[in-house]
Design a protein around this motif. Structure first.
Motif, PDB file in Angstrom:
ATOM      1  N   ALA A  34      -2.518 -21.159   3.895  1.00  4.85           N
ATOM      2  CA  ALA A  34      -1.902 -20.205   3.236  1.00  4.85           C
ATOM      3  C   ALA A  34      -0.462 -20.439   3.456  1.00  4.85           C
ATOM      4  N   PRO A  35       0.072 -20.327   4.839  1.00  6.05           N
ATOM      5  CA  PRO A  35       1.637 -20.816   5.313  1.00  6.05           C
ATOM      6  C   PRO A  35       2.124 -22.110   4.551  1.00  6.05           C
ATOM      7  N   ALA A  36       1.187 -23.310   4.477  1.00 11.65           N
ATOM      8  CA  ALA A  36       1.585 -24.403   3.819  1.00 11.65           C
ATOM      9  C   ALA A  36       1.741 -24.254   2.456  1.00 11.65           C
ATOM     10  N   ALA A  37       0.633 -23.528   1.712  1.00 16.75           N
ATOM     11  CA  ALA A  37       0.998 -23.396   0.318  1.00 16.75           C
ATOM     12  C   ALA A  37       2.198 -22.424  -0.014  1.00 16.75           C
ATOM     13  N   ARG A  38       2.418 -21.349   0.843  1.00 10.34           N
ATOM     14  CA  ARG A  38       3.650 -20.858   0.542  1.00 10.34           C
ATOM     15  C   ARG A  38       4.984 -21.463   0.703  1.00 10.34           C
ATOM     16  N   GLU A  39       4.762 -22.376   1.431  1.00  4.11           N
ATOM     17  CA  GLU A  39       6.013 -23.208   1.997  1.00  4.11           C
ATOM     18  C   GLU A  39       6.234 -24.373   0.937  1.00  4.11           C
ATOM     19  N   ASP A  40       4.916 -24.854   0.538  1.00  4.17           N
ATOM     20  CA  ASP A  40       5.198 -25.966  -0.827  1.00  4.17           C
ATOM     21  C   ASP A  40       5.831 -24.959  -2.111  1.00  4.17           C
ATOM     22  N   GLY A  41       5.268 -23.811  -2.175  1.00  2.00           N
ATOM     23  CA  GLY A  41       5.702 -23.054  -3.539  1.00  2.00           C
ATOM     24  C   GLY A  41       7.182 -22.828  -3.300  1.00  2.00           C
ATOM     25  N   ALA A  42       7.730 -22.420  -2.273  1.00  2.00           N
ATOM     26  CA  ALA A  42       9.145 -22.018  -2.085  1.00  2.00           C
ATOM     27  C   ALA A  42       9.929 -23.332  -2.180  1.00  2.00           C
TER      28      ALA A  42
ATOM     29  N   ALA B 292      13.473 -26.982  -8.043  1.00  2.00           N
ATOM     30  CA  ALA B 292      13.798 -26.890  -9.477  1.00  2.00           C
ATOM     31  C   ALA B 292      14.847 -26.255  -9.875  1.00  2.00           C
ATOM     32  N   TYR B 293      15.484 -25.137  -8.885  1.00  2.00           N
ATOM     33  CA  TYR B 293      16.613 -24.590  -9.032  1.00  2.00           C
ATOM     34  C   TYR B 293      17.850 -25.637  -8.765  1.00  2.00           C
TER      35      TYR B 293
ATOM     36  N   ASP C 187      22.092 -26.643 -16.194  1.00  4.49           N
ATOM     37  CA  ASP C 187      21.223 -26.126 -17.187  1.00  4.49           C
ATOM     38  C   ASP C 187      20.882 -24.618 -16.687  1.00  4.49           C
ATOM     39  N   TYR C 188      21.871 -23.791 -17.027  1.00  5.31           N
ATOM     40  CA  TYR C 188      22.142 -22.393 -16.161  1.00  5.31           C
ATOM     41  C   TYR C 188      21.275 -21.644 -16.470  1.00  5.31           C
ATOM     42  N   PRO C 189      20.799 -21.751 -18.102  1.00  6.53           N
ATOM     43  CA  PRO C 189      19.711 -20.790 -18.354  1.00  6.53           C
ATOM     44  C   PRO C 189      18.315 -20.835 -17.256  1.00  6.53           C
ATOM     45  N   ALA C 190      17.975 -22.341 -17.187  1.00 10.66           N
ATOM     46  CA  ALA C 190      16.876 -22.605 -16.504  1.00 10.66           C
ATOM     47  C   ALA C 190      16.908 -22.137 -14.952  1.00 10.66           C
ATOM     48  N   ALA C 191      18.376 -22.289 -14.542  1.00 11.71           N
ATOM     49  CA  ALA C 191      18.294 -21.851 -13.042  1.00 11.71           C
ATOM     50  C   ALA C 191      18.158 -20.271 -12.960  1.00 11.71           C
ATOM     51  N   CYS C 192      18.727 -19.678 -14.206  1.00 12.96           N
ATOM     52  CA  CYS C 192      18.612 -18.197 -13.951  1.00 12.96           C
ATOM     53  C   CYS C 192      17.119 -17.536 -14.074  1.00 12.96           C
ATOM     54  N   ARG C 193      16.335 -18.401 -14.689  1.00 15.68           N
ATOM     55  CA  ARG C 193      14.747 -17.929 -14.834  1.00 15.68           C
ATOM     56  C   ARG C 193      14.314 -18.001 -13.428  1.00 15.68           C
ATOM     57  N   LEU C 194      14.944 -18.821 -12.499  1.00 16.23           N
ATOM     58  CA  LEU C 194      14.405 -19.074 -11.290  1.00 16.23           C
ATOM     59  C   LEU C 194      14.915 -17.969 -10.325  1.00 16.23           C
ATOM     60  N   LEU C 195      15.827 -17.234 -10.605  1.00 21.54           N
ATOM     61  CA  LEU C 195      16.550 -16.003  -9.929  1.00 21.54           C
ATOM     62  C   LEU C 195      15.390 -14.845  -9.858  1.00 21.54           C
ATOM     63  N   ALA C 196      15.357 -13.972  -8.667  1.00 27.24           N
ATOM     64  CA  ALA C 196      14.798 -13.047  -8.699  1.00 27.24           C
ATOM     65  C   ALA C 196      15.182 -11.708  -9.596  1.00 27.24           C
ATOM     66  N   PRO C 197      14.413 -10.941 -10.149  1.00 28.69           N
ATOM     67  CA  PRO C 197      15.127  -9.971 -11.092  1.00 28.69           C
ATOM     68  C   PRO C 197      16.334  -9.185 -10.777  1.00 28.69           C
ATOM     69  N   VAL C 198      16.441  -8.548  -9.391  1.00 29.47           N
ATOM     70  CA  VAL C 198      17.412  -7.896  -8.897  1.00 29.47           C
ATOM     71  C   VAL C 198      18.690  -8.712  -8.820  1.00 29.47           C
TER      72      VAL C 198
ATOM     73  N   LEU D 111      30.256 -18.810 -10.930  1.00 29.84           N
ATOM     74  CA  LEU D 111      30.204 -18.764  -9.509  1.00 29.84           C
ATOM     75  C   LEU D 111      30.440 -20.142  -8.890  1.00 29.84           C
ATOM     76  N   GLY D 112      30.448 -21.107  -9.524  1.00 29.26           N
ATOM     77  CA  GLY D 112      30.827 -22.507  -8.904  1.00 29.26           C
ATOM     78  C   GLY D 112      29.733 -22.889  -7.980  1.00 29.26           C
ATOM     79  N   LEU D 113      28.385 -22.435  -7.754  1.00 28.17           N
ATOM     80  CA  LEU D 113      27.701 -22.812  -6.900  1.00 28.17           C
ATOM     81  C   LEU D 113      27.391 -24.257  -6.613  1.00 28.17           C
ATOM     82  N   PRO D 114      27.319 -24.704  -5.397  1.00 29.16           N
ATOM     83  CA  PRO D 114      27.176 -25.999  -5.269  1.00 29.16           C
ATOM     84  C   PRO D 114      25.560 -26.438  -5.841  1.00 29.16           C
ATOM     85  N   ALA D 115      25.573 -27.745  -6.122  1.00 34.55           N
ATOM     86  CA  ALA D 115      24.050 -28.006  -6.651  1.00 34.55           C
ATOM     87  C   ALA D 115      23.282 -28.604  -5.272  1.00 34.55           C
ATOM     88  N   PRO D 116      22.425 -27.934  -4.865  1.00 35.11           N
ATOM     89  CA  PRO D 116      21.811 -28.328  -3.476  1.00 35.11           C
ATOM     90  C   PRO D 116      21.277 -29.815  -3.479  1.00 35.11           C
ATOM     91  N   GLY D 117      21.114 -30.374  -2.354  1.00 38.99           N
ATOM     92  CA  GLY D 117      20.572 -31.597  -2.288  1.00 38.99           C
ATOM     93  C   GLY D 117      19.288 -31.581  -1.691  1.00 38.99           C
TER      94      GLY D 117
END
Length: 143
Positions: free
Chosen positions: A29-37, A43-44, A52-63, A83-89
């Protein structure tokens, strides 16, 4: 009496097998959760890299999405862009604690929560502060 003892032994063996199987499933279970995260974080990162900011927005938590929109007084896509967030590597490591995860990526640290429909980003653009101080994040929210 002998038949009852034999039935009890068979039931104990079956129960032991079920417990062993449950233990094996719990280990995965932890490995599956790690893979999902990791998948959500990647994807973000891909959405930000592609701008593709709309796609990134869909990956944000509602709050987190609601907080971003309220803070920036703009719809999610333009608010996220501003916000000028960096695109993570590439991912440097993921730590999962139940339904919460910390994902270190080159150029960013993300916090995620597991919802019924999958992992969502709760905070991004996070820098580690010194000592016992919490992370300082450009995108903040809650799980």
């Amino acid at each position: 009496m002998h038949g009852t003892v034999a039935m009890m032994r068979k039931a104990a063996v079956r129960a032991g097998g079920v417990l062993a199987l449950a233990a094996l499933c719990a280990c995965g279970a932890p490995a599956a959760r790690e893979d999902g995260a990791l998948r959500t974080g990647r994807a973000y990162a891909a959405a930000l890299s592609a701008r593709d900011y709309p796609a990134a927005c869909r990956l944000l938590a509602p709050v987190s999405r609601e907080q971003l929109v309220a803070d920036e007084q703009d719809p999610c896509g333009p608010a996220l862009r501003s916000l000028g967030l960096p695109a993570p590597g590439a991912a440097d490591g993921v730590e999962v604690y139940g339904r919460q995860a910390l994902l270190r990526m080159k150029g960013d640290t993300l916090f995620l929560s597991l919802f019924d429909d999958g992992w969502r980003i709760t905070a991004a653009g996070c820098d580690r502060q010194g000592g016992d101080q919490p992370y300082d994040c450009l995108l903040k929210g809650s799980g």
